[in-house]
Design a protein around this motif. Structure first.
Motif, mmCIF file in Angstrom:
data_model
loop_
_atom_site.group_PDB
_atom_site.id
_atom_site.type_symbol
_atom_site.label_atom_id
_atom_site.label_comp_id
_atom_site.label_asym_id
_atom_site.label_seq_id
_atom_site.Cartn_x
_atom_site.Cartn_y
_atom_site.Cartn_z
ATOM 1 N N ASN A 83 32.026 64.622 63.187
ATOM 2 C CA ASN A 83 32.262 63.257 62.699
ATOM 3 C C ASN A 83 31.454 62.248 63.505
ATOM 4 O OD1 ASN A 83 34.079 61.222 61.151
ATOM 5 N ND2 ASN A 83 34.267 60.618 63.283
ATOM 6 N N GLU A 84 31.467 62.411 64.822
ATOM 7 C CA GLU A 84 30.725 61.492 65.685
ATOM 8 C C GLU A 84 29.224 61.582 65.419
ATOM 9 O OE1 GLU A 84 32.028 62.722 69.532
ATOM 10 O OE2 GLU A 84 34.019 61.813 69.316
ATOM 11 N N THR A 85 28.729 62.798 65.185
ATOM 12 C CA THR A 85 27.305 63.001 64.918
ATOM 13 C C THR A 85 26.899 62.349 63.603
ATOM 14 O OG1 THR A 85 27.325 65.103 66.122
ATOM 15 C CG2 THR A 85 25.511 64.753 64.579
ATOM 16 N N VAL A 86 27.679 62.565 62.556
ATOM 17 C CA VAL A 86 27.365 61.992 61.240
ATOM 18 C C VAL A 86 27.460 60.461 61.298
ATOM 19 C CG1 VAL A 86 28.110 61.845 58.820
ATOM 20 C CG2 VAL A 86 28.074 64.066 59.985
ATOM 21 N N PHE A 87 28.480 59.941 61.962
ATOM 22 C CA PHE A 87 28.638 58.487 62.086
ATOM 23 C C PHE A 87 27.440 57.878 62.812
ATOM 24 C CE2 PHE A 87 30.114 54.765 64.480
ATOM 25 C CZ PHE A 87 30.561 53.964 63.432
ATOM 26 N N SER A 88 27.037 58.480 63.914
ATOM 27 C CA SER A 88 25.899 57.964 64.680
ATOM 28 C C SER A 88 24.619 58.011 63.858
ATOM 29 C CB SER A 88 25.707 58.770 65.974
ATOM 30 O OG SER A 88 26.822 58.622 66.814
ATOM 31 N N PHE A 89 24.405 59.081 63.125
ATOM 32 C CA PHE A 89 23.216 59.212 62.280
ATOM 33 C C PHE A 89 23.193 58.105 61.225
ATOM 34 C CE2 PHE A 89 20.671 60.823 58.772
ATOM 35 C CZ PHE A 89 19.582 61.395 59.418
ATOM 36 N N ALA A 90 24.343 57.831 60.627
ATOM 37 C CA ALA A 90 24.436 56.786 59.599
ATOM 38 C C ALA A 90 24.140 55.413 60.197
ATOM 39 C CB ALA A 90 25.819 56.801 58.960
ATOM 40 N N GLN A 91 24.603 55.173 61.421
ATOM 41 C CA GLN A 91 24.357 53.883 62.075
ATOM 42 C C GLN A 91 22.876 53.684 62.390
ATOM 43 O OE1 GLN A 91 27.534 52.762 61.205
ATOM 44 N NE2 GLN A 91 27.152 51.437 62.952
ATOM 45 N N GLU A 92 22.202 54.787 62.686
ATOM 46 C CA GLU A 92 20.803 54.708 63.122
ATOM 47 C C GLU A 92 19.802 54.752 61.970
ATOM 48 O OE1 GLU A 92 20.698 58.042 65.731
ATOM 49 O OE2 GLU A 92 22.144 57.146 67.123
ATOM 50 N N ASN A 93 20.251 55.098 60.769
ATOM 51 C CA ASN A 93 19.360 55.232 59.620
ATOM 52 C C ASN A 93 19.844 54.334 58.479
ATOM 53 O OD1 ASN A 93 17.433 57.784 60.165
ATOM 54 N ND2 ASN A 93 19.430 58.128 61.105
ATOM 55 N N GLU A 94 19.050 53.313 58.199
ATOM 56 C CA GLU A 94 19.450 52.290 57.233
ATOM 57 C C GLU A 94 19.832 52.873 55.880
ATOM 58 O OE1 GLU A 94 20.621 48.622 56.293
ATOM 59 O OE2 GLU A 94 19.742 49.121 58.247
ATOM 60 N N ASP A 95 19.078 53.868 55.404
ATOM 61 C CA ASP A 95 19.354 54.475 54.092
ATOM 62 C C ASP A 95 20.697 55.204 54.056
ATOM 63 O OD1 ASP A 95 17.002 53.527 53.176
ATOM 64 O OD2 ASP A 95 15.929 55.444 53.203
ATOM 65 N N CYS A 96 21.234 55.500 55.220
ATOM 66 C CA CYS A 96 22.463 56.300 55.284
ATOM 67 C C CYS A 96 23.685 55.490 55.698
ATOM 68 C CB CYS A 96 22.267 57.465 56.260
ATOM 69 S SG CYS A 96 21.008 58.649 55.722
ATOM 70 N N LYS A 97 23.525 54.182 55.840
ATOM 71 C CA LYS A 97 24.656 53.330 56.250
ATOM 72 C C LYS A 97 25.838 53.529 55.299
ATOM 73 C CE LYS A 97 23.421 50.878 59.876
ATOM 74 N NZ LYS A 97 22.632 49.667 59.802
#
Length: 251
Positions: A83-97
């Motif tokens: 969960n932490e990994t997916v959340f961080s990835f979404a925060q760092e990648n605009e297309d995945c917010k």
């Protein structure tokens, strides 16, 4: 242990945001996973695939799970980390917010099964007592049913039926339900996304799981029916039978 995984994009969506599969650890114990992604342009499939792949990689390195307590702790800690990994990835990648995914994951051993889930992807158990859903949807309509504000029949046609109260990856920390149950020879598990459970009623699912045909044939029938009834969503399922034989599906 006999398992089969199937996924289909359905009749309406132009791509498949579901993910899942059947994976084995170092002691040949089975992990079944279904994830139904959501959010952003093609970001749903990123979230569901990230979650499934991370579970697979960690499970394939894992040695034997000896008890329900160990199984529950492994699922809880692993899914928390994912969960932490997916959340961080979404925060760092605009297309995945804002992307996230449901998850239902089951460790299957000879003595017990341990189920962890977030969202409204489900796990059902078929045994000699019948057929029942063993997960509780983390959805708005399910909370309305639980609190007595609407009936189960009302929930089937509620305009906000697809509103989730929690999903993996949408917040930095997320709670999950984890439980262990016993099972025996000839029992079956069905894990599925709502693309299946929204289209086929519980008594129908039970009837198909009771048929004396292969898990692949059962899966193909269920996907066909969900598509025949509109197929507006992606359709994914895992079937696991406690019968000691091997049968591989596409992953």
């Amino acid at each position: 242990m006999n398992g089969f995984f199937s996924t289909d994009k359905g009749q309406v969506r132009n791509h498949n945001e579901d993910s899942g599969g059947l994976f084995y650890n170092q002691s040949n114990q089975l992990l079944a996973v279904i994830a139904d992604g959501m959010g952003g342009h093609k970001a749903g499939d990123v979230a569901s695939q990230m979650a499934t792949q991370a579970l697979r990689e960690q499970w394939e390195q894992k040695d034997e799970i000896p008890s329900p307590d160990v199984a529950e702790e492994w699922l809880r800690s692993t899914i928390t980390e994912i969960n932490e990994t997916v959340f961080s990835f979404a925060q760092e990648n605009e297309d995945c917010k804002g992307m996230g995914t449901t998850i239902v994951s089951v460790i299957c051993t000879d003595e017990f099964v341990t189920v962890a889930h977030i969202g409204d992807s489900r796990c059902y158990l078929a045994n000699n007592q019948g057929f029942k859903q063993i997960t509780e949807d983390h959805s708005l309509v399910n909370e309305l049913v639980r609190s007595g504000q609407i009936t189960k029949d009302d929930a089937e046609h509620h305009p906000r039926k697809n509103v989730l109260l929690k999903a993996l990856g949408t917040e930095q920390a997320v709670g999950m339900d984890v439980q262990s149950i016993g099972w025996d020879k000839n029992n079956k598990l069905l894990l599925c996304s709502d693309g299946l459970s929204n289209k086929i009623e519980e008594h129908e699912l039970q009837a198909y799981l009771e048929e004396e045909i292969s898990l692949q044939e059962i899966a193909e029938k269920l996907v066909y029916i969900a598509n025949e009834r509109g197929g507006e969503d992606n359709i994914s399922l895992v079937l696991v039978a406690y019968d000691g034989t091997a049968e591989e599906g596409d992953s």
